[in-house]
Design a protein around this motif. Sequence first.
Motif, PDB file in Angstrom:
ATOM      1  N   TRP A 505      22.301 -13.270   0.599  1.00 19.21           N
ATOM      2  CA  TRP A 505      21.308 -13.850   1.499  1.00 19.21           C
ATOM      3  C   TRP A 505      21.845 -15.148   2.102  1.00 19.21           C
ATOM      4  O   TRP A 505      22.310 -16.032   1.373  1.00 19.21           O
ATOM      5  CB  TRP A 505      20.008 -14.129   0.734  1.00 19.21           C
ATOM      6  N   ASP A 506      21.821 -15.224   3.422  1.00 21.31           N
ATOM      7  CA  ASP A 506      22.458 -16.359   4.085  1.00 21.31           C
ATOM      8  C   ASP A 506      21.474 -17.135   4.951  1.00 21.31           C
ATOM      9  O   ASP A 506      21.858 -17.754   5.942  1.00 21.31           O
ATOM     10  CB  ASP A 506      23.648 -15.886   4.920  1.00 21.31           C
ATOM     11  N   CYS A 507      20.190 -17.083   4.606  1.00 21.47           N
ATOM     12  CA  CYS A 507      19.140 -17.808   5.341  1.00 21.47           C
ATOM     13  C   CYS A 507      19.102 -17.372   6.805  1.00 21.47           C
ATOM     14  O   CYS A 507      18.743 -18.164   7.676  1.00 21.47           O
ATOM     15  CB  CYS A 507      19.343 -19.318   5.276  1.00 21.47           C
ATOM     16  N   GLY A 508      19.525 -16.154   7.085  1.00 26.21           N
ATOM     17  CA  GLY A 508      19.505 -15.686   8.463  1.00 26.21           C
ATOM     18  C   GLY A 508      20.520 -16.386   9.347  1.00 26.21           C
ATOM     19  O   GLY A 508      20.431 -16.380  10.570  1.00 26.21           O
ATOM     20  N   TYR A 509      21.511 -16.983   8.710  1.00 25.57           N
ATOM     21  CA  TYR A 509      22.518 -17.730   9.434  1.00 25.57           C
ATOM     22  C   TYR A 509      23.691 -16.796   9.692  1.00 25.57           C
ATOM     23  O   TYR A 509      23.599 -15.584   9.519  1.00 25.57           O
ATOM     24  CB  TYR A 509      22.920 -18.924   8.550  1.00 25.57           C
ATOM     25  N   TYR A 510      24.826 -17.356  10.065  1.00 25.20           N
ATOM     26  CA  TYR A 510      26.000 -16.491  10.265  1.00 25.20           C
ATOM     27  C   TYR A 510      26.440 -15.911   8.936  1.00 25.20           C
ATOM     28  O   TYR A 510      26.005 -16.337   7.888  1.00 25.20           O
ATOM     29  CB  TYR A 510      27.148 -17.285  10.886  1.00 25.20           C
ATOM     30  N   LYS A 511      27.368 -15.016   8.996  1.00 23.97           N
ATOM     31  CA  LYS A 511      27.879 -14.416   7.770  1.00 23.97           C
ATOM     32  C   LYS A 511      28.523 -15.507   6.906  1.00 23.97           C
ATOM     33  O   LYS A 511      29.251 -16.356   7.394  1.00 23.97           O
ATOM     34  CB  LYS A 511      28.929 -13.374   8.137  1.00 23.97           C
ATOM     35  N   LEU A 512      28.194 -15.454   5.625  1.00 29.16           N
ATOM     36  CA  LEU A 512      28.769 -16.450   4.726  1.00 29.16           C
ATOM     37  C   LEU A 512      30.240 -16.120   4.465  1.00 29.16           C
ATOM     38  O   LEU A 512      30.622 -14.964   4.403  1.00 29.16           O
ATOM     39  CB  LEU A 512      28.037 -16.421   3.389  1.00 29.16           C
ATOM     40  N   ASP A 513      31.038 -17.124   4.327  1.00 27.14           N
ATOM     41  CA  ASP A 513      32.407 -16.864   3.885  1.00 27.14           C
ATOM     42  C   ASP A 513      32.742 -17.772   2.700  1.00 27.14           C
ATOM     43  O   ASP A 513      31.870 -18.459   2.158  1.00 27.14           O
ATOM     44  CB  ASP A 513      33.409 -17.049   5.037  1.00 27.14           C
ATOM     45  N   SER A 514      34.003 -17.758   2.304  1.00 25.55           N
ATOM     46  CA  SER A 514      34.358 -18.461   1.080  1.00 25.55           C
ATOM     47  C   SER A 514      34.172 -19.974   1.228  1.00 25.55           C
ATOM     48  O   SER A 514      34.047 -20.683   0.230  1.00 25.55           O
ATOM     49  CB  SER A 514      35.795 -18.141   0.696  1.00 25.55           C
ATOM     50  N   ARG A 515      34.123 -20.477   2.477  1.00 29.45           N
ATOM     51  CA  ARG A 515      33.951 -21.915   2.670  1.00 29.45           C
ATOM     52  C   ARG A 515      32.550 -22.384   2.278  1.00 29.45           C
ATOM     53  O   ARG A 515      32.346 -23.570   2.026  1.00 29.45           O
ATOM     54  CB  ARG A 515      34.213 -22.296   4.128  1.00 29.45           C
ATOM     55  N   THR A 516      31.594 -21.465   2.271  1.00 30.75           N
ATOM     56  CA  THR A 516      30.231 -21.874   1.924  1.00 30.75           C
ATOM     57  C   THR A 516      29.921 -21.662   0.444  1.00 30.75           C
ATOM     58  O   THR A 516      28.813 -21.927   0.002  1.00 30.75           O
ATOM     59  CB  THR A 516      29.197 -21.087   2.750  1.00 30.75           C
ATOM     60  N   GLU A 517      30.890 -21.173  -0.303  1.00 30.85           N
ATOM     61  CA  GLU A 517      30.639 -20.975  -1.729  1.00 30.85           C
ATOM     62  C   GLU A 517      30.498 -22.312  -2.452  1.00 30.85           C
ATOM     63  O   GLU A 517      30.989 -23.334  -1.977  1.00 30.85           O
ATOM     64  CB  GLU A 517      31.811 -20.224  -2.364  1.00 30.85           C
TER      65      GLU A 517
ATOM     66  N   PHE B 122      23.202 -21.430  -3.121  1.00 29.90           N
ATOM     67  CA  PHE B 122      21.973 -21.589  -3.920  1.00 29.90           C
ATOM     68  C   PHE B 122      22.222 -21.232  -5.371  1.00 29.90           C
ATOM     69  O   PHE B 122      21.845 -21.966  -6.284  1.00 29.90           O
ATOM     70  CB  PHE B 122      20.885 -20.658  -3.395  1.00 29.90           C
ATOM     71  N   GLY B 123      22.853 -20.072  -5.566  1.00 28.75           N
ATOM     72  CA  GLY B 123      23.103 -19.600  -6.921  1.00 28.75           C
ATOM     73  C   GLY B 123      23.943 -20.593  -7.692  1.00 28.75           C
ATOM     74  O   GLY B 123      23.645 -20.922  -8.841  1.00 28.75           O
ATOM     75  N   GLY B 124      24.988 -21.090  -7.031  1.00 26.20           N
ATOM     76  CA  GLY B 124      25.873 -22.037  -7.697  1.00 26.20           C
ATOM     77  C   GLY B 124      25.131 -23.301  -8.074  1.00 26.20           C
ATOM     78  O   GLY B 124      25.288 -23.826  -9.177  1.00 26.20           O
ATOM     79  N   MET B 125      24.281 -23.761  -7.156  1.00 27.64           N
ATOM     80  CA  MET B 125      23.510 -24.979  -7.418  1.00 27.64           C
ATOM     81  C   MET B 125      22.591 -24.774  -8.619  1.00 27.64           C
ATOM     82  O   MET B 125      22.500 -25.623  -9.511  1.00 27.64           O
ATOM     83  CB  MET B 125      22.695 -25.319  -6.179  1.00 27.64           C
TER      84      MET B 125
END
Lengths: 612, 294
Positions: A505-517, B122-125
């Motif tokens: 789930w990405d809050c309806g934003y762009y596709k998540l990638d490893s930078r947002t982990e 979120f999960g990580g947090m």
Amino acid sequence: MLYFNIIRSFSLDPLSVFFLAVIALVCLPSAIYSTSYLKGHYSAKKIILGWIGLSAFVFSMMLVVTANNAFCFIIVWELMSLVSYFLVIFDSEHEKSVQAGIIYIVMTHIGTAFIIGAILVMYKYALSFDFAALKQACALMPPRIKDLTFILLLIGFGTKAGIVPLHIWLPYAHPQAPSHISSLMSGVMIKTAIYGIIRFAIMILGINSAWWGSVILVIAAISCLVGVIYALMEHDIKKLLAYHSVENIGIILLGVGASMLFVKLNLPVLAVFAMVAGLYHLVNHAIFKGLLFLCAGSVYKATGKRDIEKFGGLIKTMPWTAGAFLIGSMAISALPPLNGFVSEWLTLQAFFLGMLSSPVGIKIFMGILAAILALTGGLAAACFVKAFGITFLAMPRSKYAADAKEVPFSMKFAMVFLSILTVVFGLGSSVIIKLLTRVSADVFAIDAKAMNFTLNNFVLCPKQAGGIYLSTPIIALALFLFMGVTILALYLILGKAKRRTGRTWDCGYYKLDSRTEYTATAFSKPFRIAFDFFLLPYRKTEKIRESFYHIKSFKYETHTTSVFKIYIYEPVVKLILRTATALKKMQPGSIHLYIAYIFITILALIIFMNKF
Amino acid sequence: MNTLIVLLQIAAAVILAPLVSGLIRKIKNNLRMRKGASVFQPYYNLAKLFRKDEVISENTSWIFAAAPYVVLASVLVAFLPLSFMGQASFLNYTGDILLVVFMLSLGRFFLSLAGLDAGSAFGGMGSSREMFISSLVEPVMILSLFVVGANSGSTNPACIAACPAVRVSGLIAAFAFFMAMIAETSRIPIDNQETHLELTMVHEAMTLEYSGRRLAIIELAAHAKQILFFTILANVIVPFGGIITYPLKIIAISAIIGTLEVSLAKMRLFRVVDFMTFSFALSIMAMVAWAVGL
């Protein structure tokens, strides 16, 4: 007088056999592991050198725990230190390895100097280096001298064990060595220092007063906390594990220290019990720390990196390594039913039982120690959620991690072997405790038959603690049974679950990638803030703005301060360097001056000889 | 036979666990002068979730899939050493009261890993905060359990429950344990079960990626964990009465929790340190009180 028979200088008693077993348990898989690990990394000549080094290292450790003569002990102790030094600088083309080697060899020699001092003090009374003779002489030693010898021993062996504040070399030296050597150094070598404390302080010197145990307990508690807090802040996977060694040495010493205290409180049965807890944690730590270092080595081999912020998603490409690392992490976090849990439970029980039958002050002391042990366990679990989660789960954070391949068979074999040992030492705890009881009873020269720690072969029950039970097999069985029943019941009642695979789930934003982990730095942030009085974190942010509303780039930098390095070691090093610079003036290169020195020295010697 | 009775007790506890959550919610709503949902609402939620399909993130591994089952099983194993009616059975050999703390940390370990598994911030947090809070809670739990254990001379729950003298040290320990329980059952002021606002959530953030059957299991495990803590507080730390007063004690604890939740505001995450330091100080006080013989 210095004549001694080489063969007769080595002998076996239960304590030696126990340590030999620990060495063998970890060395075997490490050696198997190294066959593949060294391949590809090093040239053929260097591999041969590596094998010679490994054999010499293992052999020297085995000699250390079997020596029965203090003179011999010092020689093989020094041999072990030197061989391990050469293994630390095995990658000598790296600047860091050489630096780590220097820190290691300086620290370890400071330690050896103290040990030699202690042995010489004992020799002065015994006029022999034989352990039996030393023991006899120590019984007649004045208490003051005994205390002094104990402090010398504690500093000497403490340096090798890596107790705080003498731990400084550990996070440098252990990670720089090749991984199978790291696993031996962290898993086994630092344990020889515990052997030294037990052999010299308890068995030969004999515990003089209750404060010996208390001092060890306080140092151990500090080591636990400092080790685990530094580990939480560390993102180099091997350094993180090295800091955990500091923590676990602390836990082992909690057991050993408690037993020394109990001896003086006239509680021999509890002393044996606490020693069992300490020795149990010792062998457990050897197994799971060996395992974790081998796993870290596999990850390093597969990715070429040690920074966990660059990893991620390795569980999919390296399932075996991930599984083994998970078992190791669970064991070190003291999760039931694995071995780390059993020994931590035993240590807690030792404190609990000690609390029941000791004076008021000791009662509170024991309670606080138990709380510190619990806090350490909680922080260690947090640290390994970080280490495992960031390394193996979610998406790869770099191309190195994305391209990782599972390691070859012999490395997998070694990791699986140690994982199985981790489980076996958890489930078979009641059998192992029987063996350890014999070793501990021998340390205190108490009849082992008076002790009964087990109810039967799968339930653990310390006899003097009426009705306290623990059974890891039942726990394991119940865990799997409950899981199976839940899955089966759901399947029977509701049928097969309909599953879809979707994006996170990405809050309806762009596709998540490893930078947002989530990163390891972010994960450890609450701890960094909570312990900021000790870690002294430093933070720098840098914003480059295009306009007031738009930030073009953002830089964030954070690191913590090593208080021991800055407030203890650096001033000392500076002082030594300054003194050396000052003394350099004595050596200006003039031959006349040097002749004058010789003349003055001879004069001084003549006066000295005449006077005394 | 006794083993079967104990297992049936555990089953009953797990089945009744959502009711306690529903009761607390009802109490809270009534205190706020609202009608509120029925006390059986948690059951309806669970039934709905169990029937729903699951969406699983493509980034996840087997850890994510296995975690809910491990969490539930670990809570159930934690029930084994506690006997509600004091029956001595084969299962008493499982472990002592300290095992409960370790079992819960097993479940938490896997749930935190699952929180990191989907690769969402979120999960990580949530995982980071959960591990942070729990590591501060653990010493308080161990120390307060030590004190009640010391009062009866054993950490075997049956021995503790059979020693019904109410002592000052025991009461202080109970208070410290209560504060630890608030943190562990994600109640206000540490966490808030009612919100999904990302800045405040801890437990909910970890389980954000779960849906359907697995989410239902995690929720069931959370209810079970709650009743586990209530049971320890009711039967072990304040041991009097027996099976008759047990429901009354559970209702009383629920009422206290409900009242507290309505009357307090949630704390900032880093205030939790102060909260836990206070409860740690309390448990040390309990220890001192016990040591001097109170």
